[in-house]
Design an enzyme around this catalytic site. Structure first.
Site, PDB file in Angstrom:
ATOM      1  N   CYS A   1       0.668   5.958   0.617  1.00 59.32           N
ATOM      2  CA  CYS A   1      -0.751   6.311   0.545  1.00 59.32           C
ATOM      3  C   CYS A   1      -1.571   5.542   1.570  1.00 59.32           C
ATOM      4  CB  CYS A   1      -1.286   6.037  -0.859  1.00 59.32           C
ATOM      5  SG  CYS A   1      -3.037   6.432  -1.043  1.00 59.32           S
TER       6      CYS A   1
ATOM      7  N   ASP B   1       5.586   8.327  -7.752  1.00 56.18           N
ATOM      8  CA  ASP B   1       6.349   9.439  -7.184  1.00 56.18           C
ATOM      9  C   ASP B   1       7.826   9.441  -7.546  1.00 56.18           C
ATOM     10  OD1 ASP B   1       3.968  10.106  -6.038  1.00 56.18           O
ATOM     11  OD2 ASP B   1       4.648  10.022  -3.958  1.00 56.18           O
TER      12      ASP B   1
ATOM     13  N   ARG C   1       7.083  16.330  -0.826  1.00 61.77           N
ATOM     14  CA  ARG C   1       7.872  15.114  -0.812  1.00 61.77           C
ATOM     15  C   ARG C   1       8.830  15.103  -2.004  1.00 61.77           C
ATOM     16  NH1 ARG C   1       5.530  11.350   2.626  1.00 61.77           N
ATOM     17  NH2 ARG C   1       6.519   9.613   1.557  1.00 61.77           N
TER      18      ARG C   1
ATOM     19  N   GLY D   1       0.485  23.975   1.577  1.00 56.71           N
ATOM     20  CA  GLY D   1      -0.053  23.210   0.457  1.00 56.71           C
ATOM     21  C   GLY D   1      -1.112  22.232   0.932  1.00 56.71           C
TER      22      GLY D   1
ATOM     23  N   GLY E   1       0.812  -1.211   0.000  1.00 59.66           N
ATOM     24  CA  GLY E   1       0.000   0.000   0.000  1.00 59.66           C
ATOM     25  C   GLY E   1       0.845   1.259   0.000  1.00 59.66           C
TER      26      GLY E   1
ATOM     27  N   GLY F   1       4.421  25.281   5.577  1.00 62.11           N
ATOM     28  CA  GLY F   1       3.930  24.823   4.276  1.00 62.11           C
ATOM     29  C   GLY F   1       2.416  24.829   4.244  1.00 62.11           C
TER      30      GLY F   1
ATOM     31  N   HIS G   1     -32.242  17.075  -8.158  1.00 57.71           N
ATOM     32  CA  HIS G   1     -32.576  18.142  -7.215  1.00 57.71           C
ATOM     33  C   HIS G   1     -33.205  17.547  -5.955  1.00 57.71           C
ATOM     34  CE1 HIS G   1     -33.980  22.029  -5.734  1.00 57.71           C
ATOM     35  NE2 HIS G   1     -35.164  21.447  -5.525  1.00 57.71           N
TER      36      HIS G   1
END
Length: 449
Positions: free
Chosen positions: A39, A298, A261, A175, A36, A173, A428
Site C-alpha cells: 500500500c 491480503d 493480486r 477493475g 508500509g 483488466g 449548502h
C-alpha cells in the site's frame, strides 16, 4: 519472549503491532522490504500521488478556459512527477517508522521464516524470535499467468519506475487498478486501451456506476473493450502485440497486467498446518485453525483492501489480549480514484430483490456545487429496505466520492434509516447535498429534482 510476532509490515501488520503495544504487549514485527508494505510503497500512496497530478492536469486542460483562466500551455515533466511520488512514499514510510519507535515495537528488517508457531527466524541475520502468538500478515503479489508471463510486461508494482510515458498502453483488466491507471495515463495523452473479460469494467460495481466511469474515460480518448479476452501476447520490436479471442490484434508500446493480486503464502506458512483455500482461512476473530496463530490482510485472499487489513489487525490484537471482538464486513467502503471518483458500501443493486427495496439515484448534474465545478457526470444511489427504511447500501460516482462515502458507511453499519440521515442538515452548497437528494428520493419526495 514476545507476546506476539507479526510477519509483514503492511497496513495490517503495522497497525496490529501498534494496537498490541498500546494494549501493553511486547511486540516484534518482521518486514523483508520496507515498512508500509504494498500500500505505502507500490500501491495506495504512489498511485494517489500520480493521480493527484493527473487530475490537476485534466482540470487545467478541460476547465481553465471556462473558468476564465488563460493558460497558454501546460507541460509536464515525468522525472519531477516521479520525485513527487517518491517523496509521498518516503514521508509515509518514515511516519510508520516513527510510530514503531514511539510505541516501542521491535522491528526486524529481513525475511521472517517460521520454524514453528512459537519461533520465527530472521533469515538474513539468524536472529531467533520466541513468541506466544504469531500473526501472519504476508500480503499479496500481482497475479501473473500465461499468456502474460512475457518479459517486459508491467504489473502495478512496475509502473512507478517509469522515466517517460509510453505513446500507447494496453491495460489487461478493467477493475480498480486498470481504471485508475487508465485515468492517469490518458490525462497525459497516452493512447490507452482497456481489455476486460467481464460484462463491464469495474465488474464488482453496478453497471450504471461502470457506465458513468466509462463515459468519462471515453471523453479522455480511452478505448474500452468489454467481454473480451486476450489469448496470446508477444513482444515485438517496438512493443507488444496482443491477440484477442476474436482473432483481432492490438499493438501497444507497453502492456500493463491489472487482473488483481493473489495472497503471498510461502512454504513455511503452509507447513504450519493452517487451513488454506484461496488464502489462509480464519474466523471473524482472525484466528486460524492453529492455536495462537492469526492471519490478517491480503494473505487471507478475501477483501484485499488496506483499510480492511488495518481493522483486521486491530481485531486480531484485541483477541490476542483477551478482548473478544469479531470483524464486521457489512459496511466496507470500496473506493476508486477515477475521474470522477467512485465509492460504494453495503449491498449493490445487482444483488438485491427489487421487490424488497427502494432505490433512488440523484444526479450530480442537479447539484449546485457540482455546477460551479463544471461537473455533470455521476450520481448518488441509495438502497433502502422497503418496509423499515433502513439504508442497505450506497454508491457514489462524483468528485470527492471517496470522502463522501463515509456517510453511507456509518448509515449501513449502524442500520440508520434514510429518514434519520435526511433529517441531518447538510451544508449548502456542497456535493454532500447529492446524498441528501438521494435520501429524499427514497421517501419519494426529492426537493431539488
Amino acid at each position: 519472549m514476545y507476546d506476539a510476532v507479526i510477519i509483514g509490515g503492511g497496513p495490517g501488520g503495522y497497525v496490529c503491532a501498534i494496537k498490541l503495544a498500546q494494549l501493553g504487549k511486547k511486540v516484534a514485527l518482521v518486514e523483508k522490504e520496507a515498512l508500509g508494505g504494498t500500500c505505502t510503497n507500490k500501491g495506495c500512496i504512489p498511485t494517489k500521488a500520480m493521480l493527484t497530478a493527473s487530475h490537476l492536469m485534466s482540470e487545467i486542460k478541460e476547465k481553465a478556459a471556462k473558468y476564465g483562466l488563460k493558460v497558454s500551455s501546460v507541460k509536464f515533466d515525468v522525472p519531477s512527477m516521479m520525485k513527487h511520488v517518491e517523496k509521498s512514499v518516503m514521508m509515509s514510510r518514515k511516519g510508520i517508522e516513527y510510530l514503531m519507535k514511539k510505541n516501542n515495537v521491535d522491528v526486524f528488517m529481513g525475511t521472517g521464516v517460521i520454524e514453528d508457531k512459537n519461533t520465527v527466524v530472521v533469515k538474513e541475520t539468524g536472529e531467533r524470535l520466541e513468541t506466544k502468538n504469531l500473526v501472519l500478515a504476508h500480503g499479496s503479489v500481482p497475479s501473473v499467468f500465461p499468456p502474460f508471463d512475457v518479459d517486459g510486461i508491467w504489473t502495478s508494482d512496475d509502473v512507478f519506475k517509469l522515466g517517460e510515458f509510453p505513446k500507447s498502453l494496453l491495460i489487461v483488466g478493467g477493475g480498480v487498478i486498470g481504471v485508475e491507471f487508465a485515468t492517469f495515463f490518458s490525462s497525459f495523452e497516452v493512447n490507452v486501451t482497456i481489455v476486460e473479460v467481464a460484462d463491464h469494467i469495474l465488474p464488482y460495481e453496478d453497471e450504471d456506476v461502470a457506465e458513468e466511469v466509462k463515459k468519462s474515460l471515453k471523453r479522455k480518448g480511452v478505448k474500452i473493450l468489454e467481454k473480451t479476452k486476450v489469448t496470446a501476447l508477444k513482444k515485438t520490436e517496438d512493443g507488444f502485440e496482443a491477440t484477442l479471442e476474436t482473432g483481432e490484434t492490438l499493438k501497444a508500446e507497453k502492456v500493463l497486467l491489472a487482473v488483481g493480486r493473489k495472497p503471498n503464502i510461502p512454504e513455511d506458512v503452509k507447513a504450519l498446518g493452517v487451513k488454506v483455500e484461496r488464502g489462509v482461512v480464519t474466523d471473524k476473530r482472525m484466528k486460524t485453525n492453529v492455536e495462537g496463530v492469526y492471519a490478517i490482510g491480503d494473505i487471507r485472499g478475501e477483501i484485499m483492501l488496506a483499510h480492511v487489513a488495518m481493522y483486521e489487525g486491530i481485531v486480531a490484537a484485541k483477541n490476542i489480549v483477551g478482548i473478544e471482538e469479531e470483524m464486521d464486513y457489512s459496511a466496507v467502503p470500496n473506493i476508486i480514484f477515477s475521474s470522477p471518483e467512485v465509492a460504494s458500501t453495503g449491498v449493490k443493486e445487482k444483488d438485491v430483490n427489487p421487490e424488497n427495496v427502494v432505490i433512488f439515484k440523484f444526479p450530480v448534474s442537479a447539484n449546485g456545487r457540482a455546477r460551479t465545478m463544471l461537473e455533470n457526470i455521476g450520481f448518488v444511489k441509495v438502497i433502502a429496505d422497503k418496509k423499515s427504511g433502513v439504508i442497505l447500501g450506497m454508491s457514489i460516482v462524483s468528485p470527492s466520492a471517496t470522502d463522501m462515502i463515509m456517510e453511507g458507511v456509518i448509515a449501513v453499519k449502524y442500520r440508520m434509516k434514510a429518514k434519520d440521515l435526511e433529517e441531518a442538515i447538510h451544508p449548502h452548497p456542497t456535493l454532500t447535498e447529492t446524498v441528501l437528494g438521494a435520501l429524499e428520493g427514497v421517501s419519494g419526495k426529492p426537493i431539488h429534482l
